[in-house]
Scaffold this motif. Structure first.
Motif, PDB file in Angstrom:
ATOM      1  N   GLY A 252       0.805  -1.216   0.000  1.00  0.00           N
ATOM      2  CA  GLY A 252       0.000   0.000   0.000  1.00  0.00           C
ATOM      3  C   GLY A 252       0.834   1.259   0.000  1.00  0.00           C
ATOM      4  O   GLY A 252       0.333   2.355  -0.301  1.00  0.00           O
ATOM      5  N   ASP A 253       2.139   1.179   0.374  1.00  0.00           N
ATOM      6  CA  ASP A 253       3.018   2.353   0.349  1.00  0.00           C
ATOM      7  C   ASP A 253       3.226   2.833  -1.086  1.00  0.00           C
ATOM      8  O   ASP A 253       3.183   2.044  -2.038  1.00  0.00           O
ATOM      9  CB  ASP A 253       4.373   2.010   0.966  1.00  0.00           C
ATOM     10  CG  ASP A 253       4.304   1.920   2.487  1.00  0.00           C
ATOM     11  OD1 ASP A 253       3.319   2.443   3.058  1.00  0.00           O
ATOM     12  OD2 ASP A 253       5.216   1.334   3.102  1.00  0.00           O
ATOM     13  N   ASP A 254       3.437   4.112  -1.220  1.00  0.00           N
ATOM     14  CA  ASP A 254       3.684   4.713  -2.519  1.00  0.00           C
ATOM     15  C   ASP A 254       5.092   4.312  -2.968  1.00  0.00           C
ATOM     16  O   ASP A 254       6.092   4.599  -2.294  1.00  0.00           O
ATOM     17  CB  ASP A 254       3.580   6.232  -2.428  1.00  0.00           C
ATOM     18  CG  ASP A 254       3.570   6.903  -3.794  1.00  0.00           C
ATOM     19  OD1 ASP A 254       4.040   6.258  -4.763  1.00  0.00           O
ATOM     20  OD2 ASP A 254       3.115   8.049  -3.885  1.00  0.00           O
ATOM     21  N   ARG A 255       5.184   3.655  -4.115  1.00  0.00           N
ATOM     22  CA  ARG A 255       6.480   3.168  -4.594  1.00  0.00           C
ATOM     23  C   ARG A 255       7.404   4.299  -5.040  1.00  0.00           C
ATOM     24  O   ARG A 255       8.594   4.081  -5.227  1.00  0.00           O
ATOM     25  CB  ARG A 255       6.277   2.184  -5.742  1.00  0.00           C
ATOM     26  CG  ARG A 255       5.533   0.925  -5.306  1.00  0.00           C
ATOM     27  CD  ARG A 255       5.782  -0.229  -6.239  1.00  0.00           C
ATOM     28  NE  ARG A 255       5.151  -1.463  -5.785  1.00  0.00           N
ATOM     29  CZ  ARG A 255       5.443  -2.669  -6.249  1.00  0.00           C
ATOM     30  NH1 ARG A 255       6.358  -2.776  -7.196  1.00  0.00           N
ATOM     31  NH2 ARG A 255       4.843  -3.738  -5.795  1.00  0.00           N
ATOM     32  N   ARG A 256       6.869   5.486  -5.165  1.00  0.00           N
ATOM     33  CA  ARG A 256       7.735   6.609  -5.519  1.00  0.00           C
ATOM     34  C   ARG A 256       8.692   6.943  -4.379  1.00  0.00           C
ATOM     35  O   ARG A 256       9.712   7.595  -4.590  1.00  0.00           O
ATOM     36  CB  ARG A 256       6.886   7.846  -5.845  1.00  0.00           C
ATOM     37  CG  ARG A 256       6.120   7.736  -7.152  1.00  0.00           C
ATOM     38  CD  ARG A 256       5.264   8.965  -7.367  1.00  0.00           C
ATOM     39  NE  ARG A 256       4.289   9.133  -6.284  1.00  0.00           N
ATOM     40  CZ  ARG A 256       3.453  10.177  -6.175  1.00  0.00           C
ATOM     41  NH1 ARG A 256       3.528  11.147  -7.086  1.00  0.00           N
ATOM     42  NH2 ARG A 256       2.596  10.255  -5.198  1.00  0.00           N
ATOM     43  N   HIS A 257       8.361   6.497  -3.153  1.00  0.00           N
ATOM     44  CA  HIS A 257       9.198   6.803  -2.001  1.00  0.00           C
ATOM     45  C   HIS A 257      10.136   5.643  -1.643  1.00  0.00           C
ATOM     46  O   HIS A 257      10.762   5.664  -0.578  1.00  0.00           O
ATOM     47  CB  HIS A 257       8.322   7.151  -0.793  1.00  0.00           C
ATOM     48  CG  HIS A 257       7.442   8.350  -1.015  1.00  0.00           C
ATOM     49  ND1 HIS A 257       7.957   9.560  -1.441  1.00  0.00           N
ATOM     50  CD2 HIS A 257       6.105   8.520  -0.895  1.00  0.00           C
ATOM     51  CE1 HIS A 257       6.966  10.435  -1.547  1.00  0.00           C
ATOM     52  NE2 HIS A 257       5.827   9.817  -1.239  1.00  0.00           N
ATOM     53  N   VAL A 258      10.237   4.644  -2.520  1.00  0.00           N
ATOM     54  CA  VAL A 258      11.178   3.536  -2.281  1.00  0.00           C
ATOM     55  C   VAL A 258      12.608   4.053  -2.424  1.00  0.00           C
ATOM     56  O   VAL A 258      12.937   4.759  -3.391  1.00  0.00           O
ATOM     57  CB  VAL A 258      10.919   2.372  -3.260  1.00  0.00           C
ATOM     58  CG1 VAL A 258      12.021   1.321  -3.128  1.00  0.00           C
ATOM     59  CG2 VAL A 258       9.551   1.756  -3.003  1.00  0.00           C
ATOM     60  N   HIS A 259      13.460   3.734  -1.436  1.00  0.00           N
ATOM     61  CA  HIS A 259      14.869   4.116  -1.493  1.00  0.00           C
ATOM     62  C   HIS A 259      15.650   2.928  -2.052  1.00  0.00           C
ATOM     63  O   HIS A 259      15.952   1.960  -1.345  1.00  0.00           O
ATOM     64  CB  HIS A 259      15.366   4.493  -0.092  1.00  0.00           C
ATOM     65  CG  HIS A 259      16.676   5.212  -0.107  1.00  0.00           C
ATOM     66  ND1 HIS A 259      17.879   4.543  -0.036  1.00  0.00           N
ATOM     67  CD2 HIS A 259      16.970   6.535  -0.216  1.00  0.00           C
ATOM     68  CE1 HIS A 259      18.862   5.429  -0.065  1.00  0.00           C
ATOM     69  NE2 HIS A 259      18.343   6.650  -0.178  1.00  0.00           N
ATOM     70  N   TRP A 260      15.986   3.004  -3.341  1.00  0.00           N
ATOM     71  CA  TRP A 260      16.508   1.831  -4.040  1.00  0.00           C
ATOM     72  C   TRP A 260      17.916   1.439  -3.577  1.00  0.00           C
ATOM     73  O   TRP A 260      18.259   0.256  -3.504  1.00  0.00           O
ATOM     74  CB  TRP A 260      16.489   2.074  -5.547  1.00  0.00           C
ATOM     75  CG  TRP A 260      15.089   2.230  -6.074  1.00  0.00           C
ATOM     76  CD1 TRP A 260      14.489   3.356  -6.489  1.00  0.00           C
ATOM     77  CD2 TRP A 260      14.135   1.188  -6.209  1.00  0.00           C
ATOM     78  NE1 TRP A 260      13.196   3.126  -6.875  1.00  0.00           N
ATOM     79  CE2 TRP A 260      12.947   1.768  -6.722  1.00  0.00           C
ATOM     80  CE3 TRP A 260      14.137  -0.200  -5.949  1.00  0.00           C
ATOM     81  CZ2 TRP A 260      11.784   1.048  -6.970  1.00  0.00           C
ATOM     82  CZ3 TRP A 260      12.979  -0.927  -6.219  1.00  0.00           C
ATOM     83  CH2 TRP A 260      11.819  -0.308  -6.709  1.00  0.00           C
ATOM     84  N   ARG A 261      18.738   2.361  -3.246  1.00  0.00           N
ATOM     85  CA  ARG A 261      20.087   2.027  -2.802  1.00  0.00           C
ATOM     86  C   ARG A 261      20.052   1.238  -1.490  1.00  0.00           C
ATOM     87  O   ARG A 261      20.757   0.223  -1.332  1.00  0.00           O
ATOM     88  CB  ARG A 261      20.910   3.295  -2.625  1.00  0.00           C
ATOM     89  CG  ARG A 261      21.277   3.966  -3.936  1.00  0.00           C
ATOM     90  CD  ARG A 261      22.205   5.141  -3.685  1.00  0.00           C
ATOM     91  NE  ARG A 261      22.572   5.800  -4.940  1.00  0.00           N
ATOM     92  CZ  ARG A 261      23.362   6.862  -5.022  1.00  0.00           C
ATOM     93  NH1 ARG A 261      23.885   7.383  -3.899  1.00  0.00           N
ATOM     94  NH2 ARG A 261      23.660   7.381  -6.187  1.00  0.00           N
ATOM     95  N   SER A 262      19.225   1.707  -0.537  1.00  0.00           N
ATOM     96  CA  SER A 262      19.116   0.981   0.730  1.00  0.00           C
ATOM     97  C   SER A 262      18.464  -0.375   0.516  1.00  0.00           C
ATOM     98  O   SER A 262      18.827  -1.369   1.181  1.00  0.00           O
ATOM     99  CB  SER A 262      18.301   1.804   1.732  1.00  0.00           C
ATOM    100  OG  SER A 262      18.946   3.023   2.017  1.00  0.00           O
ATOM    101  N   SER A 263      17.517  -0.437  -0.412  1.00  0.00           N
ATOM    102  CA  SER A 263      16.850  -1.718  -0.699  1.00  0.00           C
ATOM    103  C   SER A 263      17.857  -2.706  -1.263  1.00  0.00           C
ATOM    104  O   SER A 263      17.855  -3.900  -0.914  1.00  0.00           O
ATOM    105  CB  SER A 263      15.696  -1.508  -1.684  1.00  0.00           C
ATOM    106  OG  SER A 263      14.742  -0.617  -1.142  1.00  0.00           O
ATOM    107  N   ALA A 264      18.761  -2.230  -2.157  1.00  0.00           N
ATOM    108  CA  ALA A 264      19.770  -3.128  -2.743  1.00  0.00           C
ATOM    109  C   ALA A 264      20.759  -3.588  -1.684  1.00  0.00           C
ATOM    110  O   ALA A 264      21.244  -4.732  -1.706  1.00  0.00           O
ATOM    111  CB  ALA A 264      20.491  -2.411  -3.877  1.00  0.00           C
ATOM    112  N   ARG A 265      21.092  -2.717  -0.742  1.00  0.00           N
ATOM    113  CA  ARG A 265      22.072  -3.070   0.278  1.00  0.00           C
ATOM    114  C   ARG A 265      21.516  -4.049   1.300  1.00  0.00           C
ATOM    115  O   ARG A 265      22.199  -4.952   1.763  1.00  0.00           O
ATOM    116  CB  ARG A 265      22.549  -1.795   0.974  1.00  0.00           C
ATOM    117  CG  ARG A 265      23.721  -2.041   1.943  1.00  0.00           C
ATOM    118  CD  ARG A 265      24.323  -0.751   2.444  1.00  0.00           C
ATOM    119  NE  ARG A 265      23.346   0.104   3.110  1.00  0.00           N
ATOM    120  CZ  ARG A 265      22.869   1.232   2.626  1.00  0.00           C
ATOM    121  NH1 ARG A 265      23.283   1.661   1.426  1.00  0.00           N
ATOM    122  NH2 ARG A 265      21.992   1.946   3.292  1.00  0.00           N
ATOM    123  N   THR A 266      20.227  -3.885   1.677  1.00  0.00           N
ATOM    124  CA  THR A 266      19.624  -4.734   2.705  1.00  0.00           C
ATOM    125  C   THR A 266      18.915  -5.942   2.122  1.00  0.00           C
ATOM    126  O   THR A 266      18.601  -6.889   2.847  1.00  0.00           O
ATOM    127  CB  THR A 266      18.616  -3.919   3.537  1.00  0.00           C
ATOM    128  OG1 THR A 266      17.580  -3.424   2.672  1.00  0.00           O
ATOM    129  CG2 THR A 266      19.306  -2.750   4.221  1.00  0.00           C
TER     130      THR A 266
END
Length: 435
Positions: A252-266
């Motif tokens: 349900g979160d807005d995907r525009r606010h996804v932080h891709w660098r942190s997502s790739a690291r974690t």
């Protein structure tokens, strides 16, 4: 008790008028049943109305002169007293001559003009009356009268030829803040002795707003909160401007606010969180309680101070709420704010500053600063109590007008008190308070 007596008196007067009207109606109805009377009443209706209208022009002095003349006439003739008879004839003749002064049409077209509908205290304000003769013949001189506030303006209107015009200009006093009613313009005809007077109204009432004087405040002093987009709060939201932290993605979160660098690291989707921001919301609260001021001059300085603060907030496009100890004043524009301040009058009631602080806490959401404007009779104890009532997080400032004190700053509880003797001291003293 006085209200009840007034109500009973008004009720008695209304009852008496109703009874008199009913009696006259009944008499007319009874007379109309007599053969031939109804037709006579219908035929003479216009004449009776005209006579009643003329009789309303006669003043108390005119009626006294007529009655005295008739009595002297009748008594002198009956007693054979020539001098008394002559007095009666003279009085009746004078009354009839006075009545002749008012007869005839008043064929005027009258225009009332104000140079400005809104001025500031002390500025020049002019009004003009233009009278034009609309008839096809010359008209006799008359008199023009019109109320201007509590005063009365009058001037002689000369005789006008066909199509002739006469214009009269006059100044309106603007020494005090007020809404001045100008008009209506009346033309008056009457005799020099004041026995008979006939007036006709030609215009509506025009209003002149004499706005309070204001001063310009420095933006650093009136901005109160040095932010561009608003003040951050501790409320967390998923979409705003002030970045707060990262958290795991929730459906349900807005995907525009996804932080891709942190997502790739974690190896997990991470989204940004934000602190909610709010626009600066300034509340200007003016006490109009008479007990909060030493004299009227203090009140006028306080009204001007409140107007200056409100105008600066509007100029900086901040959210603004203006209220008094008795009501909330609409202040969506410069004109609306100044018009409402111009109409303010003193009132009575509990301490103004405490009442206003309660109103801010109860009715104004998300206020960032509350400015309480009052006079010299407000005690530090009242200011401390007002500050204690305001919501936590609202910056409290008081502008206290005291013409016998030195201008300066002090602190009472959570309230920063700015003391000023005159309006011109407000910008400098307020600038010190905002450092």
């Amino acid at each position: 008790m006085s209200t009840e007596r007034s109500a009973r008196t008004a009720g008695s007067s209304t009852t008496a008028r109703t009874a008199g009207t009913t009696a006259r109606t009944s008499l007319t109805q009874r007379l109309s049943t007599i053969p031939g009377v109804q037709g006579a009443l219908e035929r003479t209706r216009a004449q009776r109305l005209a006579t009643a209208r003329v009789l309303r022009w006669v003043g108390a002095i005119g009626w006294a002169a007529l009655v005295a003349g008739v009595v002297a006439w009748v008594a002198g003739r009956g007693l054979g007293w020539v001098e008394l008879f002559v007095v009666g004839v003279v009085l009746v003749t004078v009354f009839l001559a006075a009545l002749a002064f008012t007869l005839g049409r008043q064929p005027y077209a009258v225009i009332l003009r104000l140079s400005e509908s809104r001025v500031v205290v002390g500025e020049r304000a002019m009004a003009g009356v233009v009278v034009r003769n609309t008839s096809a013949h010359h008209v006799l001189p008359a008199r023009i009268e019109m109320p201007v506030g509590q005063a009365e303006v009058a001037f002689a209107l000369p005789g006008l030829p066909r199509g002739g015009e006469h214009e009269e200009l006059f100044a309106i006093p603007t020494a005090r803040r007020a809404v001045i009613a100008v008009g209506p313009v009346r033309s008056v005809r009457g005799d020099p002795l004041g026995l008979v007077r006939r007036s006709m109204t030609w215009t509506d009432v025009a209003e002149l707003y004499v706005h309070p004087r204001t001063v310009r405040l420095a933006s650093t002093a009136a901005g109160f909160l040095h932010d561009l987009e608003g003040a951050t709060t501790r409320d967390i939201t998923s979409s705003d401007l002030a970045f707060h932290a990262l958290r795991e993605y929730i459906p349900g979160d807005d995907r525009r606010h996804v932080h891709w660098r942190s997502s790739a690291r974690t190896g997990k989707l991470m989204v940004r969180q934000f602190e909610e921001t709010r626009r600066s919301h300034v509340v200007v609260a003016l006490s109009r309680n008479a007990a909060d001021y030493y004299d009227d001059e203090e009140l006028e300085i306080a009204v001007s101070s409140a107007g200056s603060l409100g105008l600066q907030a509007l100029a900086e496009e901040k959210d603004l709420t203006v209220l008094t100890s008795h009501e909330v004043l609409p202040a969506l524009s410069r004109r609306q704010l100044l018009d409402n301040l111009t109409r303010l009058e003193t009132g009575t009631g509990p301490s103004g500053v405490v009442t206003m602080a309660r109103a801010v806490a109860r009715d104004v959401e998300h206020a960032s600063m509350a400015i309480l404007v009052c006079g010299s009779t407000v005690s530090p104890r009242d200011l401390r109590a007002a500050g204690a009532v305001l919501p936590v997080g609202v910056r409290a400032l008081a502008v206290r007008v005291d013409r016998d004190a030195e201008s300066g700053l002090s602190t009472v509880g959570v309230v920063t008190v700015v003391t000023v003797r005159a309006l011109d001291e407000l910008p400098r003293t307020l600038r010190k308070a905002m450092r």
